[in-house]
Design an enzyme around this catalytic site. Structure first.
Site, PDB file in Angstrom:
ATOM      1  N   HIS A 251      26.993  46.799  41.381  1.00 17.19           N
ATOM      2  CA  HIS A 251      26.595  45.396  41.544  1.00 17.19           C
ATOM      3  C   HIS A 251      25.180  45.123  41.030  1.00 17.19           C
ATOM      4  O   HIS A 251      24.891  44.011  40.580  1.00 17.19           O
ATOM      5  CB  HIS A 251      26.746  44.975  43.000  1.00 17.19           C
TER       6      HIS A 251
ATOM      7  N   ASP B 198      33.801  39.252  47.630  1.00 16.16           N
ATOM      8  CA  ASP B 198      33.273  40.141  48.672  1.00 16.16           C
ATOM      9  C   ASP B 198      31.818  39.840  49.012  1.00 16.16           C
ATOM     10  O   ASP B 198      31.283  40.346  50.005  1.00 16.16           O
ATOM     11  CB  ASP B 198      33.409  41.613  48.252  1.00 16.16           C
TER      12      ASP B 198
ATOM     13  N   ASP C 277      36.428  32.205  43.567  1.00 13.92           N
ATOM     14  CA  ASP C 277      37.383  33.296  43.814  1.00 13.92           C
ATOM     15  C   ASP C 277      38.723  32.676  44.169  1.00 13.92           C
ATOM     16  O   ASP C 277      38.805  31.835  45.058  1.00 13.92           O
ATOM     17  CB  ASP C 277      36.892  34.208  44.942  1.00 13.92           C
TER      18      ASP C 277
ATOM     19  N   ASP D  37      41.684  29.101  40.440  1.00 18.97           N
ATOM     20  CA  ASP D  37      41.744  29.995  39.284  1.00 18.97           C
ATOM     21  C   ASP D  37      40.522  29.788  38.402  1.00 18.97           C
ATOM     22  O   ASP D  37      40.191  28.655  38.022  1.00 18.97           O
ATOM     23  CB  ASP D  37      43.023  29.710  38.491  1.00 18.97           C
TER      24      ASP D  37
ATOM     25  N   ASP E 122      32.938  38.927  37.551  1.00 17.34           N
ATOM     26  CA  ASP E 122      33.265  40.108  38.340  1.00 17.34           C
ATOM     27  C   ASP E 122      34.765  40.164  38.580  1.00 17.34           C
ATOM     28  O   ASP E 122      35.232  40.168  39.721  1.00 17.34           O
ATOM     29  CB  ASP E 122      32.500  40.058  39.675  1.00 17.34           C
TER      30      ASP E 122
END
Length: 556
Positions: free
Chosen positions: A280, A304, A324, A391, A409
């Site tokens: 990260h 996350d 996300d 999306d 990511d």
């Protein structure tokens, strides 16, 4: 003694047989989808698994339909009831058995899984003509009889598809869905048993089979949580502390006695707490450390919260937008104690926003900003963190906003749906959303294990009008991992990114990355960034997925 329903009206019997066909259609298509999803979660490559599963099931439906001609007309109802029981047991217990085989006898999983799929298809193919033959006694006109049975099968398939997409995920996980479907088939068999009771020579036999099967499946349904945990635990060497099936994916968290936490999505490792900071930091700091004026940051993926944790170390950042697709992932990043401890609570104060539009979330209060003397003197400042579950491809194509830094990511392009997030069309849209001096960075699989896929990502970025710089670093849980840093070609030219990387401003409170390490990450061996392949990746001309798949297959 029971004497059945005693229905003598031919039209009513025909109607009940049509409803029986409807149930077979609903459960049949749902079994296809359930087996396909399980294979995708375990083997990856979802397009391939769904295509093989549905194709294989259709093939054996044809075989079953053909072989039924060898069955005599004697005791047809009993044969149909037996087929319903077999379908209910195979369809319900099959996914559980497949998971057991994968965990205990890994090399035999594919053989067993596809054998179960074939048998389910065979039984469905057998039942359709059997129902037609039984109905012939009550609806002798062939055109009407055949039209009715096939119509109900097709309608059932449509209902099953809708139910599998919109209903089952709301109430059941994958195993519970299969148990529910099995009970539907057994219930169907029971109705047939009662309807034709007087025609069955030894009624206690199918009654006993149906009863035992129902007890078995209900018991498994009641213990589904324990069964799932036991089966999943066989797949992971560390204890499973969290598992959840969302409409998009299967999320698993494991935790060692030492405290090491690992996140798996559809069985694939996403990070380990022992070294995620390496990944990260290399995902975030190469772009932000050379963007002192960056105020608005877009993160695509990263539900996350670990990338957001790193972004919040920069005092110049005022707004962060996180995209996300899966609300289950962002919810995990907000509420799971292990993940919250790992991401520093970077998502804990923010809200997940509805898909209808972007709304400002809660503010993240930063108590430490700046570096050294300036960290102590700089006033505390709020950062607006916005969340949006949609999306990423659709989001980037439609938003009017621009961003100073864009961080991608995403999982590796392990299927075609993910591959579009590494496409020419996507990068062109990203370039339009990137401020003129802005930067984007994307994790881009391993240059050690999938070099050609890694290089194709860079070529595709360049074809979109971006200047690129390849980076790599060793992440122990994954090996050597690669990233592409990119910006507007007209601003950075051929060497601009490399030159800016010589003077990064990395925050003090990082765990691993240093200016020297960052600069060395851009150094590759002689000829390593040269490829004979000149293709790029496009939505309608996808090459990346196949190149990626072939590279990783060589390692298996």
């Amino acid at each position: 003694m029971a004497t059945g329903l005693k229905i003598t009206n031919p039209r009513l019997i025909t109607g009940l047989l049509a409803l029986s066909m409807l149930v077979v259609g609903i459960t049949g298509i749902s079994y296809e989808y359930t087996f396909s999803k399980l294979a995708s979660d375990i083997l990856g490559d979802s397009i391939r698994q769904w295509a093989i599963t549905i194709g294989l099931m259709m093939l054996f439906m044809g075989i079953g339909a053909d072989l039924q001609k060898h069955l005599s007309d004697n005791r047809l109802v009993e044969k149909l009831i037996l087929a319903q029981i077999a379908l209910g047991l195979t369809g319900s217990v099959g996914p559980t058995f497949s998971l057991f085989v994968f965990g205990s006898y890994h090399d035999f999983f594919t053989l067993v899984h596809y054998a179960l799929i074939s048998f389910v298809g065979f039984l469905i193919g057998l039942e359709i003509p059997l129902l037609t033959r039984i109905n012939e006694g009550y609806l002798p006109d062939l055109k009407e009889n055949l039209g009715l049975i096939l119509k109900m099968d097709y309608i059932g398939s449509f209902i099953g598809a809708l139910a599998w997409v919109y209903f089952f995920p709301q109430f059941f996980d994958l195993l519970e869905t299969s148990y529910f479907l099995g009970l539907c088939n057994l219930g169907n068999g029971l109705i047939l048993f009662l309807l034709f009771y007087s025609q069955i020579k030894k009624p206690w036999e199918p009654a006993l089979l149906v009863g035992c099967s129902v007890v078995l499946i209900i018991s498994m349904q009641a213990q589904s949580g324990s069964i799932r945990v036991a089966l999943e635990q066989k797949l992971f060497k560390d204890p499973v502390v969290f598992s959840k099936t969302t409409p998009y994916q299967r999320l698993i968290l494991t935790k060692k006695e030492t405290g090491e936490v690992r996140l798996y999505i559809n069985g694939h490792l996403q990070f380990s707490s022992s070294d995620e900071y390496i990944y990260h930091e290399f995902l975030v700091h190469p772009a932000l450390s050379i963007s002192p004026q960056a105020k608005r940051v877009l993160v695509l993926g990263g539900g996350d919260g670990l990338a957001v944790r790193e972004i919040l170390k920069y005092p110049q950042v005022e707004e962060i937008t996180l995209i996300d697709l899966d609300p289950g992932m962002t919810d995990l990043g907000q509420t799971n104690p292990d993940l919250v401890a790992l991401n520093g609570g970077s998502l804990k104060k923010a809200q997940v926003l509805p898909a209808q539009g972007i709304t400002q979330g809660n503010k993240q209060l930063l108590t430490m900003r700046g570096q050294g003397y300036f960290r102590r003197q700089k006033q505390v400042k709020d950062v607006d963190v916005w969340y949006y579950n949609i999306d990423a491809f659709s989001f980037v194509q439609t938003i009017p906003q621009s961003y100073d830094v864009i961080i991608l990511d995403f999982p590796d392009p392990s299927d075609i749906n993910l591959s579009k997030l590494y496409s020419l069309e996507f990068y062109k849209a990203l370039k339009e959303r990137l401020t003129l001096g802005g930067l984007l960075i994307q994790q881009s699989t391993s240059p050690a294990y999938a070099l050609e896929a890694f290089l194709m990502v860079g070529r595709t970025m360049e074809a979109a009008g971006l200047s690129t710089l390849a980076l790599r670093e060793n992440v122990p849980s994954f090996g050597q991992w690669g990233f592409w840093l990119a910006g507007h070609k007209e601003i950075y030219g051929n060497k601009g990114l490399q030159e800016k990387l010589m003077t990064p401003q990395i925050p003090d409170n990082v765990q691993y990355i240093t200016p020297e390490l960052l600069l060395s990450a851009s150094k590759f061996g002689k000829g390593k960034l040269i490829s004979k392949d000149s293709r790029i990746n496009q939505v309608l001309e996808d090459h990346l997925f196949e190149v990626y798949r072939k590279a990783w297959l060589k390692l298996q």
